[in-house]
Enzyme design. Structure first.
Site, short mmCIF file in Angstrom:
data_model
loop_
_atom_site.label_atom_id
_atom_site.label_comp_id
_atom_site.label_asym_id
_atom_site.label_seq_id
_atom_site.Cartn_x
_atom_site.Cartn_y
_atom_site.Cartn_z
N SER A 265 -2.61 -11.39 -7.01
CA SER A 265 -1.67 -10.30 -7.28
C SER A 265 -1.38 -10.28 -8.78
O SER A 265 -1.83 -11.17 -9.51
CB SER A 265 -0.37 -10.54 -6.51
N ASP B 237 -5.30 -7.95 -6.29
CA ASP B 237 -4.40 -7.55 -5.20
C ASP B 237 -3.18 -6.79 -5.76
O ASP B 237 -2.81 -6.97 -6.93
CB ASP B 237 -3.96 -8.83 -4.46
N HIS B 238 -2.57 -5.97 -4.94
CA HIS B 238 -1.37 -5.20 -5.27
C HIS B 238 -1.16 -4.92 -6.76
O HIS B 238 -0.37 -5.59 -7.43
CB HIS B 238 -0.13 -5.89 -4.68
N ASP C 220 -1.41 -0.18 -5.37
CA ASP C 220 -0.29 -0.15 -4.45
C ASP C 220 0.78 0.81 -4.94
O ASP C 220 1.63 0.45 -5.75
CB ASP C 220 0.27 -1.57 -4.28
N GLU D 17 -3.32 2.41 -0.41
CA GLU D 17 -2.37 1.97 0.62
C GLU D 17 -1.41 3.11 0.94
O GLU D 17 -0.82 3.69 0.03
CB GLU D 17 -1.62 0.76 0.01
N HIS E 18 4.68 -7.92 4.76
CA HIS E 18 4.41 -9.08 3.90
C HIS E 18 5.45 -10.15 4.19
O HIS E 18 6.64 -9.85 4.26
CB HIS E 18 4.52 -8.69 2.43
N HIS F 54 -2.88 -6.05 5.67
CA HIS F 54 -2.07 -6.90 4.78
C HIS F 54 -0.99 -7.58 5.61
O HIS F 54 -0.76 -7.22 6.76
CB HIS F 54 -1.42 -6.03 3.70
N ASN G 115 -1.24 -14.86 2.73
CA ASN G 115 -0.68 -15.49 1.52
C ASN G 115 0.46 -16.46 1.86
O ASN G 115 0.34 -17.66 1.62
CB ASN G 115 -0.18 -14.40 0.55
N THR G 116 1.53 -15.97 2.47
CA THR G 116 2.71 -16.82 2.69
C THR G 116 2.35 -18.13 3.40
O THR G 116 2.83 -19.21 3.02
CB THR G 116 3.78 -16.07 3.51
#
Ligand code: 13P
Length: 282
Positions: free
Chosen positions: A48, A79-80, A101, A133, A182, A211, A235-236
């Site tokens: 990101s 990303d984003h 994004d 997106e 997210h 996502h 990710n998290t």
């Protein structure tokens, strides 16, 4: 080595999803690429705006190019990306794909911004894949007390609107809002809207990207892949695993980073392995 576009056709044929894992440093890179190599699977590394500032964009590109030169199918995704300026920097640096994004903006503004970046990207590198997106799914890969503000059934992607967005922008990949958010929600992540995924897939004709993969159940993932999801972002879950691993590593008297960080790498590898196996029907 096949291109990412070719791997997406391969995923479509096999009805599997390619794993996309975000990293912030070389330990994350090691965990993702070594695991994908062990399982002999293609994988996407995501960075990101914040993550690429930390690891270094040029450094991330160099790491991925080095591994690609060894014929391992690892691809780098910016990303984003929220601004035109940052998108151009990432495209010029040589990423394989990029996500614009602008989902929080109006559809009109989102379309305008996304189209501008698609045109720029294709003029610089016709092979690059650009993802757009629509439908807001929150912004934070974190442990959340509750559902992010602004996320609701109403913000889920409308299939016809998605088709128009694709036609107007020329994107290669679409990230829809289908019940995904997210981050990991303390009270449980919402269930995916599988019918909506199917409806979008039936109409749009380009690969769909899910996502907000952390916190989604295995059963929901399986159904989403069957319904047409071809890339899944995690990710998290990796961030949590890394932190827990380092916490353990720091309990010893070791001062060598490659020793106390190693536990973090092992924990991340477990997450990547489980997710890749699930996404690829192994
Ligand atoms: P999670 O943090 O929920 O896994 O989402 C990651 C993501 O979608 C990155 O683009």
């Amino acid at each position: 080595m096949k291109s990412l576009r070719e791997y997406l056709s391969w995923a479509e044929e096999k009805c599997v999803a390619i794993g996309h894992f975000n990293i912030s440093d070389s330990e994350g890179f090691k965990a993702v690429t070594e695991t994908a190599h062990e399982l002999n699977l293609p994988v996407i590394i995501g960075v990101s705006e914040g993550e690429r500032e930390f690891i270094g964009l040029a450094e991330a590109v160099a790491m991925v190019k080095t591994i690609q030169n060894n014929n391992q199918p690892v691809f780098l995704n910016a990303d984003h990306t929220y601004s035109i300026e940052k998108a151009k920097i990432a495209i010029d640096a040589g990423v394989d794909c990029i996500i614009i994004d602008a989902a929080e903006k109006s559809l009109e503004e989102n379309t305008k911004l996304t189209k501008e970046i698609v045109d720029y990207a294709k003029s610089k590198n016709p092979k690059i894949l650009v993802e757009g997106e629509i439908g807001f799914i929150g912004k934070s890969s974190n442990l959340l007390e509750s559902l992010p503000e602004g996320v609701s059934v109403e913000t889920q992607t409308d299939p016809k609107e998605a088709l128009q967005f694709i036609k107007n922008t020329g994107i290669d990949l679409l990230a829809p809002s289908v019940g995904n958010v997210h981050g990991i929600v303390k009270t449980g992540n919402p269930k995916l809207n599988i019918e909506r995924i199917k409806a979008i897939k039936d109409i749009v004709g380009i690969p769909l990207v899910l996502h907000g993969g952390s916190g989604i159940t295995d059963d929901n993932f399986k159904k989403a892949i069957k319904a047409g999801i071809r890339i899944i972002h995690i990710n998290t879950e990796l961030r949590v695993a890394y932190k827990e691993g380092i916490r353990e590593g720091l309990k010893s008297r070791e001062v060598a980073p490659y020793k106390f960080l190693a536990e973090g790498v092992e924990e991340m590898k477990e997450v990547v392995k489980e997710r890749l196996k699930l996404f690829n029907n192994l």
